[in-house]
Design a protein around this motif. Structure first.
Motif, PDB file in Angstrom:
ATOM      1  N   LEU A  88       0.830  -1.204   0.000  1.00  0.00           N
ATOM      2  CA  LEU A  88       0.000   0.000   0.000  1.00  0.00           C
ATOM      3  C   LEU A  88       0.863   1.252   0.000  1.00  0.00           C
ATOM      4  CD1 LEU A  88      -3.077   0.804   0.251  1.00  0.00           C
ATOM      5  CD2 LEU A  88      -2.623   1.105   2.686  1.00  0.00           C
ATOM      6  N   SER A  92       1.356   3.987  -3.193  1.00  0.00           N
ATOM      7  CA  SER A  92       1.157   5.419  -2.990  1.00  0.00           C
ATOM      8  C   SER A  92       2.387   6.219  -3.421  1.00  0.00           C
ATOM      9  CB  SER A  92       0.843   5.692  -1.514  1.00  0.00           C
ATOM     10  OG  SER A  92      -0.309   5.010  -1.103  1.00  0.00           O
ATOM     11  N   ALA A 193      -4.025   1.778  -3.927  1.00  0.00           N
ATOM     12  CA  ALA A 193      -3.311   2.926  -3.362  1.00  0.00           C
ATOM     13  C   ALA A 193      -2.941   3.938  -4.438  1.00  0.00           C
ATOM     14  CB  ALA A 193      -2.050   2.441  -2.638  1.00  0.00           C
TER      15      ALA A 193
END
Length: 291
Positions: A88, A92, A193
């Motif tokens: 995740l 991002s 993400a």
């Protein structure tokens, strides 16, 4: 009259002394250790059918342990939670860096393309392999090392139990089974993400992101990334089981074995990803399996 001369004292040299014999033996030791690891891997893979037939309950127990962990790790969600959180974060970061870098040349709309390509081909396999090595692999090295120094492995052999099959081959099967849903979750978390960061944080249109993401997300890439991560899991578990199975020197030796296995796994994962990238996405048409 003869005068007595004082004995000459040797002046210590300030230059470092190089032991040529010590360094000359390094290539031979490296080849020897490589051969031992290779033979260990052959033995472990050869015992997999026997492990499946003889120890199915142990394999099921190890699948649960590899997936959810044991003890304190199980409280926080085990390997699933750790891998999900790391992927995740990686997804991002790809979206943040990709949007900022592509925005410098006015093509920030291609962030979806970057997320589809980089996550599948590079980030997700590396992150999943490193997470597996840091959690399951290091634990396997410590467990097998403790069994070796306490002579539990020798006791298994005395009782007629094949230690290679019971301790190593079962872990290879468990890791190969668990890594498939684990990697699927990693990909989903990385994609989610990247999409949320791009569309919510940066305000890009969801349709624009989805268009470029689905255009460049190739099913062949996803399939080969699953094969790649299965190979990584097998290599990582063989490496960690080797150092734990052959640990020596008491509790200190177990700690050294865990450190050596972890460093070796980090290097091994990079080599697997490198050669897989050359084989799957190289420019040589004779070495490109996705065309």
């Amino acid at each position: 009259m003869a005068t007595a001369t004082a004995p000459k004292t040797a002046v210590p040299s300030r230059l470092p002394k190089f032991e040529t014999g010590k360094w000359a033996k390094k290539p031979g030791k490296f080849l020897e250790s490589t051969g031992k690891v290779g033979w260990f891997a052959i033995e472990a893979l050869r015992e997999i059918p026997h492990a499946i037939r003889s120890y199915p309950k142990e394999i099921v127990r190890l699948i649960a342990e590899v997936g959810m962990g044991a003890g304190a790790m199980a409280v926080v969600g085990g390997t699933v939670a750790i891998v999900g959180f790391i992927t995740l974060s990686a997804g991002s970061l790809i979206a943040i860096q990709g949007f900022a870098s592509l925005g410098n040349i006015g093509v920030e709309a291609f962030t979806g393309f970057l997320a589809a390509m980089v996550n599948v081909r590079l980030t997700a396999p590396i992150v999943t392999g490193q997470s597996l090595a840091a959690t399951v692999g290091a634990g396997a090295t410590a467990e097998l090392g403790a069994m070796r120094i306490s002579e539990e492995i020798d006791a298994l052999e005395v009782m007629g139990i094949k230690s290679m099959s019971y301790l190593v081959s079962t872990r290879l099967v468990a890791a190969s089974v668990v890594i498939i849903p684990l990697y699927a979750m990693s990909l989903i978390m990385a994609f989610l993400a990247a999409q949320l960061t791009t569309t919510v944080l940066y305000g890009q249109s969801g349709g624009t992101y989805s268009h470029y993401f689905h255009t460049f997300l190739r099913p062949n890439d996803v399939f080969w990334s699953f094969i790649e991560v299965i190979v990584i899991s097998v290599f990582v578990m063989i490496n960690h089981c080797y150092f734990g199975y052959n640990a020596s020197g008491g509790p200190v030796g177990v700690g050294e074995a865990v450190g050596k296995s972890m460093r070796s796994s980090l290097v091994l994962i990079q080599f697997v990803v490198l050669f897989a990238s050359l084989a799957l996405y190289g420019t040589d048409p004779n070495f490109n399996l996705t065309v």
